[in-house]
Write a protein that holds these residues in place. Structure first.
Motif, PDB file in Angstrom:
ATOM      1  N   TYR A 180       8.149   2.236   7.451  1.00 50.72           N
ATOM      2  CA  TYR A 180       8.411   2.679   6.075  1.00 50.72           C
ATOM      3  C   TYR A 180       9.823   3.252   5.968  1.00 50.72           C
ATOM      4  O   TYR A 180      10.561   2.952   5.029  1.00 50.72           O
ATOM      5  CB  TYR A 180       7.384   3.727   5.652  1.00 50.72           C
ATOM      6  CG  TYR A 180       7.669   4.344   4.299  1.00 50.72           C
ATOM      7  CD1 TYR A 180       7.438   3.629   3.127  1.00 50.72           C
ATOM      8  CD2 TYR A 180       8.192   5.628   4.194  1.00 50.72           C
ATOM      9  CE1 TYR A 180       7.719   4.181   1.889  1.00 50.72           C
ATOM     10  CE2 TYR A 180       8.470   6.189   2.962  1.00 50.72           C
ATOM     11  CZ  TYR A 180       8.226   5.464   1.813  1.00 50.72           C
ATOM     12  OH  TYR A 180       8.506   6.007   0.590  1.00 50.72           O
ATOM     13  N   GLU A 232      12.485   0.565   6.034  1.00 48.34           N
ATOM     14  CA  GLU A 232      12.623  -0.107   4.745  1.00 48.34           C
ATOM     15  C   GLU A 232      13.504   0.709   3.807  1.00 48.34           C
ATOM     16  O   GLU A 232      14.344   0.155   3.087  1.00 48.34           O
ATOM     17  CB  GLU A 232      11.245  -0.337   4.111  1.00 48.34           C
ATOM     18  CG  GLU A 232      10.470  -1.493   4.719  1.00 48.34           C
ATOM     19  CD  GLU A 232      11.204  -2.814   4.556  1.00 48.34           C
ATOM     20  OE1 GLU A 232      11.660  -3.119   3.430  1.00 48.34           O
ATOM     21  OE2 GLU A 232      11.334  -3.543   5.560  1.00 48.34           O
ATOM     22  N   GLN A 233      13.307   2.029   3.794  1.00 44.92           N
ATOM     23  CA  GLN A 233      14.116   2.888   2.936  1.00 44.92           C
ATOM     24  C   GLN A 233      15.590   2.838   3.338  1.00 44.92           C
ATOM     25  O   GLN A 233      16.484   2.886   2.494  1.00 44.92           O
ATOM     26  CB  GLN A 233      13.608   4.332   3.014  1.00 44.92           C
ATOM     27  CG  GLN A 233      12.186   4.537   2.550  1.00 44.92           C
ATOM     28  CD  GLN A 233      11.985   4.159   1.099  1.00 44.92           C
ATOM     29  OE1 GLN A 233      12.800   4.473   0.247  1.00 44.92           O
ATOM     30  NE2 GLN A 233      10.891   3.453   0.822  1.00 44.92           N
TER      31      GLN A 233
END
Length: 306
Positions: free
Chosen positions: A114, A117-118
């Motif tokens: 996650y 991805e950021q």
């Protein structure tokens, strides 16, 4: 961010910039930052979601100034305070010169993916620090580095142990190398952008985190109501520990007041080291029901910007 502070014109070759430290909860961001700065400015705990604020700590050398931004850990929020904390962390990725992602010494998991991805949205250099290498065998490290290298997100990867200090000074130099030339944003002697009362409250909250059970810590807020210089050697500090339920208040006070006395004893020792004076510390415990879901309470506790 940079437009909100006064700056001095810089000499050619002087490097400066803002460095955001991000990562999942409990990966050791505050421990790493304190180690790089050479002094304790942010609270540390083995419990997740310890940091609630975006804290700017300043490291100034002869030819550089790095402004480190310690952010709350990325996690799935369960209340308004959690939503604010995650939003603060993700917003800190914008308009900085360097992003440092801190992960544990383990193969990438869902939480890491996650974060990766950021980080694809970040235009500047992204560095990876793999923390807690003191907990693994040397031959386990290279596969972990290789797994993160496959993402292609990182300008540099540095394995460290924030706890023991291994490789931390090397990481600090790597960060400085990636800073652009620029002005000095803060005075030489400034090390943190928060007022003294904020640091006091955080040190008291740290002792609560260390000494109380899992039921209490994240429902606790600390507000320093009064600081009085009673003599050249003595400072009186009055603080209130807020929690959400009467049962938690009982835990914080403890049988015969023992828990609160121990919190006060340990906090006083650190406050004396911080201020260089003897401290008379008075602690009170009050209940403020469901404060983590009310904006007005979070604002009064200094957890939301006006």
């Amino acid at each position: 961010m940079k437009g909100t502070v006064k700056i001095k014109l810089h000499d050619p070759g002087f490097k400066s910039g803002f460095v955001t430290i991000v990562g999942r909860t409990n990966v050791g961001k505050s421990t790493l930052l304190n180690n790089m700065l050479g002094q304790k400015l942010t609270i540390m705990s083995d419990k997740p979601q310890t940091t609630r604020h975006k804290i700017q700590c300043v490291l100034t050398g002869a030819d550089y100034q790095a402004v480190f931004i310690d952010t709350p850990g990325i996690h799935k929020p369960k209340h308004k305070l959690g939503e604010h904390m995650v939003g603060t962390a993700l917003n800190a990725l914008r308009e900085v010169d360097v992003v440092l992602l801190l992960v544990e010494a383990a193969m990438p998991g869902p939480g890491d993916h996650y974060m990766l991805e950021q980080l694809k949205k970040v235009t500047g250099p992204v560095l990876l620090a793999i923390n807690k290498i003191d907990l693994i065998k040397p031959d386990e490290l290279m596969p972990i580095i290789a797994a993160f290298q496959k993402t292609g997100n990182f300008a540099d990867i540095v394995p460290v142990s924030a706890l023991t200090g291994e490789n931390v000074q090397h990481l600090r130099q790597v960060i400085i190398n990636y800073l652009p030339e620029g002005p000095q944003y803060y005075p030489d002697d400034m090390v943190v952008d928060r007022p003294e009362r904020f640091i006091m409250a955080e040190l008291i909250r740290e002792k609560v985190l260390h000494l109380t059970s899992q039921e209490v810590p994240h429902s606790v807020a600390v507000v320093v109501d009064e600081v009085e210089q009673r003599s050249q050697e003595l400072v009186a500090v009055r603080a209130v520990i807020y929690t959400e339920r009467e049962s938690q208040k009982g835990i914080l006070i403890g049988k015969g007041g023992r828990m609160l006395k121990e919190v006060g004893k340990q906090a006083r020792q650190e406050l004396e080291a911080l201020l260089g004076s003897r401290i008379f510390l008075e602690l009170w415990v009050k209940v403020k029901k469901d404060w983590r879901n009310r904006d007005i309470d979070m604002r009064n506790f200094g957890l939301l910007e006006e």
